[in-house]
Design an enzyme around this catalytic site. Structure first.
Site, PDB file in Angstrom:
ATOM      1  N   GLY A  75      -2.812  13.332  -2.442  1.00  0.00           N
ATOM      2  CA  GLY A  75      -2.594  12.624  -1.191  1.00  0.00           C
ATOM      3  C   GLY A  75      -3.716  11.685  -0.809  1.00  0.00           C
ATOM      4  O   GLY A  75      -4.539  11.269  -1.637  1.00  0.00           O
ATOM      5  N   CYS A  76      -3.775  11.365   0.481  1.00  0.00           N
ATOM      6  CA  CYS A  76      -4.662  10.316   0.977  1.00  0.00           C
ATOM      7  C   CYS A  76      -6.140  10.654   0.826  1.00  0.00           C
ATOM      8  O   CYS A  76      -6.977   9.748   0.810  1.00  0.00           O
ATOM      9  CB  CYS A  76      -4.349  10.023   2.445  1.00  0.00           C
ATOM     10  N   ASN A  77      -6.487  11.927   0.743  1.00  0.00           N
ATOM     11  CA  ASN A  77      -7.887  12.305   0.589  1.00  0.00           C
ATOM     12  C   ASN A  77      -8.380  12.158  -0.846  1.00  0.00           C
ATOM     13  O   ASN A  77      -9.581  12.223  -1.119  1.00  0.00           O
ATOM     14  CB  ASN A  77      -8.119  13.745   1.039  1.00  0.00           C
ATOM     15  N   ALA A  78      -7.475  11.978  -1.813  1.00  0.00           N
ATOM     16  CA  ALA A  78      -7.785  12.152  -3.226  1.00  0.00           C
ATOM     17  C   ALA A  78      -8.818  11.186  -3.778  1.00  0.00           C
ATOM     18  O   ALA A  78      -9.463  11.482  -4.784  1.00  0.00           O
ATOM     19  CB  ALA A  78      -6.506  12.053  -4.053  1.00  0.00           C
ATOM     20  N   MET A 111      -8.876  11.653   4.565  1.00  0.00           N
ATOM     21  CA  MET A 111      -8.149  12.805   5.102  1.00  0.00           C
ATOM     22  C   MET A 111      -6.779  12.862   4.447  1.00  0.00           C
ATOM     23  O   MET A 111      -6.204  11.833   4.136  1.00  0.00           O
ATOM     24  CB  MET A 111      -7.966  12.674   6.622  1.00  0.00           C
TER      25      MET A 111
END
Length: 381
Positions: free
Chosen positions: A157-160, A368
């Site tokens: 996801g966006c934190n990756a 995040m």
């Protein structure tokens, strides 16, 4: 996930704040890419024939002006073709390869390097699942050396982007002089469901397509003999450390899973996400700075994921940041939407273009995403 990741002599972990600047991996260049077509929120409402007032309000009050997307073709009746999961996966691969290769080329050019210099390639994506992954496909597509070590980070996801950057920094730190690349490839328009519900409409109003690459190298000299720093007055910043925080009780707040009704994968975002992220953001920042012996006032630059208007507002309040601190975060959201794992690198690129970073400055990277997870990293120019 608690605590700042300690230095690892084998190069498998992150970096700490100790040591000379030359001992740390550095970000020597960044490059980004977007699809050729972009649309305003008003245009998207018209294209998809959205007339429901509540859904139109979600689109028009998102703090997003324009997004770059690869939309499906029109049907003979004038509407959009209803795509299968197979259609979406092909778009993920085709658009992803094009964007990823463009971002890598831009990054290597700024680093003064060539594809032949690459020794490690890490590819990040959450908008489709393929085997072999983008790392193998890009090596074939671009003529990157076949001996290149590689890693695919899929589905985080966006934190990756920061999860992967920690792995890239560890590899780089153990191999001074070797050039490592990380590229985030997110074809978010290949992960849409259109069913008129508020759940899918929130997702459809937010995400855009894009790719971003960074070159990472330990040691004083960039791989291709070019000038490290990508135009920033402060040169190439060192990666000093990483810190994470996961909120297990909010593990269902952000999901990308199979939607049985529509026969495809679908994003789901809980309305409480901004409050979850905001309430837990201060802790990893506190640990990140404490490990380096720094205070909040020592941070000159904040490079934060463009997660959405409410998320950005929650972070600003809970971290006591100013609108100026988050100017590039909000600017990327306005011009591109949420670009998932690569969003923070678009903000980083804008910071470098601004020329505001000078030697001795510290910066915090923050992303995040699902978990719910907050990832941070510390830079020093």
């Amino acid at each position: 996930m608690r605590g700042v990741r300690a230095p690892d002599t084998e190069g498998a972990g992150g970096c700490s704040g100790a040591g000379t600047p030359e001992s740390h991996p550095r970000i020597t260049a960044v490059g980004t890419a977007l699809p050729p077509h972009s649309y305003t929120q008003h245009e998207l409402l018209e294209i998809f024939g959205i007339e429901e007032p509540r859904i139109r309000s979600v689109f028009l009050n998102s703090a997003i002006d324009r997004r770059h997307l690869t939309l499906p073709p029109k049907s003979p009746s004038g509407g959009m073709v209803q795509e299968t999961q197979g259609d979406l996966l092909r778009r993920h691969v085709d658009s992803g390869l094009s964007m990823g290769a463009s971002a890598i080329r831009a990054c290597l050019k700024r680093a003064g390097a060539d594809v032949s210099d690459v020794r490690y390639l890490c590819c990040v994506s959450s908008t489709g699942f393929i085997t072999p992954g983008f790392s193998a496909l890009l090596i074939k597509e671009m003529g990157i050396p076949t001996a290149t070590s590689r890693l695919d980070v899929v589905g985080m996801g966006c934190n990756a982007g920061l999860n992967a950057l920690g792995a890239v920094a560890g590899w780089s730190g153990a191999r001074p002089g070797a050039l490592a690349l990380m590229v985030c490839i997110e074809a978010c328009s290949a992960a849409y469901v259109f069913d008129g519900t508020m759940r899918t409409s929130v997702v459809n109003s937010l995400f855009g397509d894009g790719a971003a690459a960074v070159a990472v190298q330990a040691g004083a000299e960039p791989a291709g003999g070019g000038t490290a720093g990508d135009g920033a007055r402060g040169g190439a910043p060192a990666l000093l450390g990483f810190a994470s925080e996961i909120v297990p009780e909010a593990s269902e707040a952000m999901r990308y899973d199979w939607d049985e009704t529509h026969g495809r994968f679908s994003f789901s975002l809980d309305p409480d996400i901004p409050y979850v992220v905001g309430a837990h953001a201060a802790e990893p920042v506190r640990r990140l700075l404490a490990d380096a012996g720094l205070r909040r006032s020592d941070i000159a630059h904040w490079i934060v994921h463009s997660g959405g208007k409410k998320v950005i507002d929650a972070l600003r309040v809970n971290l006591r940041l100013t609108r100026h601190d988050l100017r590039h975060t909000t600017g990327v959201l306005r011009d591109c939407g949420n670009l998932s794992s690569g969003s923070f690198l678009f903000s980083y690129e804008r910071l470098l273009a601004e020329g505001a970073a000078v030697p001795g400055d510290h910066g915090v990277l923050m992303t995040m995403g699902p978990g719910s997870t907050i990832e941070t990293a510390l830079l020093r120019w």
